[in-house]
Design a protein around this motif. Sequence first.
Motif, mmCIF file in Angstrom:
data_model
loop_
_atom_site.group_PDB
_atom_site.id
_atom_site.type_symbol
_atom_site.label_atom_id
_atom_site.label_comp_id
_atom_site.label_asym_id
_atom_site.label_seq_id
_atom_site.Cartn_x
_atom_site.Cartn_y
_atom_site.Cartn_z
ATOM 1 N N LEU A 57 50.430 59.107 61.138
ATOM 2 C CA LEU A 57 50.878 60.489 60.898
ATOM 3 C C LEU A 57 49.923 61.199 59.951
ATOM 4 C CD1 LEU A 57 52.860 62.834 61.130
ATOM 5 C CD2 LEU A 57 54.224 61.771 59.307
ATOM 6 N N ASN A 77 54.143 55.182 62.176
ATOM 7 C CA ASN A 77 53.906 54.786 60.788
ATOM 8 C C ASN A 77 53.216 55.905 60.010
ATOM 9 O OD1 ASN A 77 50.884 54.432 61.135
ATOM 10 N ND2 ASN A 77 51.631 52.875 62.587
ATOM 11 N N LYS A 78 53.189 55.725 58.701
ATOM 12 C CA LYS A 78 52.637 56.714 57.782
ATOM 13 C C LYS A 78 51.138 56.932 58.016
ATOM 14 C CE LYS A 78 51.537 57.164 52.857
ATOM 15 N NZ LYS A 78 51.719 56.554 51.518
ATOM 16 N N PHE A 82 60.314 56.457 59.660
ATOM 17 C CA PHE A 82 59.601 56.339 60.927
ATOM 18 C C PHE A 82 60.428 55.555 61.944
ATOM 19 C CE2 PHE A 82 56.347 57.308 57.842
ATOM 20 C CZ PHE A 82 55.540 58.197 58.528
ATOM 21 N N PRO A 83 60.218 55.867 63.254
ATOM 22 C CA PRO A 83 59.244 56.779 63.844
ATOM 23 C C PRO A 83 59.674 58.242 63.706
ATOM 24 C CG PRO A 83 60.569 55.828 65.572
ATOM 25 C CD PRO A 83 60.982 55.137 64.303
#
Length: 386
Positions: A188, A184-185, A163-164
């Motif tokens: 997303l 971030n995870k 990321f990003p």
Amino acid sequence: MFNKKSVSKPIKASVLIPDGETHLLIYAINCLSQAPGISIFVMSSSKGNAVRFSRYISKFTYYPKTEDDQKWIEHINTEVKRHKIDIVMPIFEKGIRRLIENQEFLDQKDCLVSLPDLETFNTTINKWELATYCTKNEIPVPKSFLYLPEEKLTDAFFTEITFPVIVKPLEGFGGGLGIEVFANKEDLAKYLNEAASQPIIIQDFIKGYDIDCSILAAEGKIVAHTIQKGFMQGDTPYAPQVGIEFLDNPELLKVVEKLIYSLKWNGVAHLDLRYDEENATYKIIELNPRFWGSMDASCLMGINFPYLLILSALGHEFPKQLFKHETYYNLKGLVKMVKKDFFFIRKWKFIMNNTQFRFVVYDVAPTLYKYIDRTKNLLLRKIKGA
């Protein structure tokens, strides 16, 4: 393919644009208006297209929209015969694809401008296919991942993602629509679970800047190009820039040349690239296998891509094309500059030579009709809402 017939004076030819319903029509007309020997014929499924009032269009013909490719080709054949058309030139993705797939049904096949083959077209218009192709052929491209909505998200999916990231539809809607950035995870994953109903591509977000390259090529050799970098943002973060600078960039051109040569590309294309500050290299982001919104800007800088494509289709050879390294504003950009500095209007020579206003002055009807139509619709909405 280019034959050896040099251009010593302006040519006379009739060109049919068969997909005149696209928003790119006005930009194509702007360019062709600078070639006095070209008679422009337009076929469109949009009866209300404001561009039909252009003084440069010899004939605007409306045909109801049809998804029947055979019928669409029949309409083209009718127009070619009726107006003795020399060149058929599609300008947007759908029309280009339909003609690539159905060109054998054209009565006059030699009329068609140079286009890529279907496999190459499909590879380049799909961002995942293009990224895969570039990786395979050692052409710089951001690290990319494909997400399919039918697949369940697992921790393994995120293992290699750094990321990003930036996410986009596989075949873009244009104007920056459908593009999102996630830091971030968690964000997303939420987006993929809730909003991603179609396959998308996920790519590393590269620290750097965007830069574009427009080209005309014959069998993989670039015969004309411009390179442009935006300096004035449009309405949204990923919308086309409203102010651009044309410049030389040999390193970027090498990357583009490698891709175009490997594809054995035929015709025009517009490439989006990103300069990677960390690796000091230019990476391919997109290849649009069609004309583009800044083609009239390239025209004012000295490269008239639609006209050169017509010349090539007629078998004419032209000398090496050089473009001016200057700045350009479209209408929105010009308005922004005037709002910022009202006395910018004193730069009349610059405005006429380096902005889209030049085309409006000499062909005011489409813009005037568009403004009147938009005003009328706004008033009707207010009346209905009252």
